[in-house]
Design a protein around this motif. Sequence first.
Motif, short mmCIF file in Angstrom:
data_model
loop_
_atom_site.label_atom_id
_atom_site.label_comp_id
_atom_site.label_asym_id
_atom_site.label_seq_id
_atom_site.Cartn_x
_atom_site.Cartn_y
_atom_site.Cartn_z
N TYR A 43 3.41 -0.03 -4.96
CA TYR A 43 2.05 0.20 -4.45
C TYR A 43 1.71 -0.82 -3.36
O TYR A 43 1.13 -0.46 -2.33
CB TYR A 43 1.04 0.09 -5.60
N HIS A 99 2.75 -0.24 0.05
CA HIS A 99 1.95 0.77 0.75
C HIS A 99 0.50 0.32 0.90
O HIS A 99 -0.39 1.13 1.19
CB HIS A 99 2.02 2.11 0.01
N GLY A 100 0.26 -0.97 0.69
CA GLY A 100 -1.08 -1.51 0.88
C GLY A 100 -2.08 -1.07 -0.16
O GLY A 100 -3.28 -1.01 0.10
N SER A 101 -1.59 -0.76 -1.36
CA SER A 101 -2.47 -0.28 -2.42
C SER A 101 -2.26 -1.09 -3.70
O SER A 101 -1.53 -2.09 -3.71
CB SER A 101 -2.22 1.21 -2.67
N LEU A 135 -0.86 7.29 -6.03
CA LEU A 135 -0.65 6.47 -4.84
C LEU A 135 -1.01 7.25 -3.58
O LEU A 135 -1.66 6.72 -2.66
CB LEU A 135 0.80 5.98 -4.77
N GLU A 136 -0.60 8.51 -3.54
CA GLU A 136 -0.93 9.35 -2.38
C GLU A 136 -2.44 9.45 -2.18
O GLU A 136 -2.93 9.38 -1.05
CB GLU A 136 -0.34 10.75 -2.56
N GLN A 171 -4.63 7.29 -3.15
CA GLN A 171 -5.15 5.98 -2.78
C GLN A 171 -5.01 5.71 -1.28
O GLN A 171 -5.88 5.09 -0.66
CB GLN A 171 -4.42 4.87 -3.56
N ILE A 172 -3.91 6.16 -0.71
CA ILE A 172 -3.66 5.85 0.71
C ILE A 172 -3.86 7.07 1.61
O ILE A 172 -3.69 6.98 2.83
CB ILE A 172 -2.23 5.29 0.91
N ASP A 173 -4.22 8.22 0.98
CA ASP A 173 -4.46 9.45 1.73
C ASP A 173 -3.27 9.80 2.63
O ASP A 173 -3.41 10.01 3.83
CB ASP A 173 -5.74 9.32 2.57
N GLN A 174 -2.11 9.85 1.97
CA GLN A 174 -0.88 10.13 2.72
C GLN A 174 0.15 10.78 1.79
O GLN A 174 0.29 10.39 0.64
CB GLN A 174 -0.31 8.81 3.26
#
Length: 220
Positions: free
Chosen positions: A28, A31-33, A56-57, A59-62
């Motif tokens: 995480y 990915h900056g989370s 995770l997706e 959280q990071i909108d990706q």
Amino acid sequence: MIKALVFDFDGTILDTETQHYNAFQELYQEHGSDLPLEVWGECIGTHSDFNPYEYLERQIDQKLDHEVLRAKKTERALALIAEQRELPGIIDYLEAAKELGLKVGLASSSSRKWVEEHLDRIGLKHHFEVIKTADDVERVKPDPALYLEAVKGLHVKPHEAIAFEDSVNGSMAAKRAGLYCVAIPNPVTKHMAFSDVDHQMGSLAELNLASLIQQAEKKG
């Protein structure tokens, strides 16, 4: 009268859970989370629908490649777990159980392959007369089936056994099955509220087995 001990495995005998969490947390953070403990804690001791890769997706909108992430996390977690030994007090309790003539079993929501491979690695498998895992039941913890199967295999009644757990889901399973339950939270479960357990301590090294049995029998 207490006649048997039944141990959970992950987080109770070997702290695999902290290592899984640490591996996810590293992933995480790359990915900056961040994966909050209170979110991850819901999964501990059971099979959960929570998907850490989808979380995770969000959280990071990706969008991410789940298989790549899973392989990376698994490799890291296994490396961390390979460095671990049994938790404090475990060997003392297993040896004391033998001296006291108690039966010893194990009840885990993990697979038999996972549990037995690690027990073999740390040299503790021979201590357990009965090992019940996710392979043996339709529903894992917090359902009581694993503990009911364990005490059945040990030929004792539920109230004649003490369960050792590190998670709320596991503790619920033990209590629903009718065992005296001792909670020993690990770093990723210590924030949880173990409201229904019979006794809680930081590690098994805090209280010897004979004293714990005396306490359990007095309550019973």
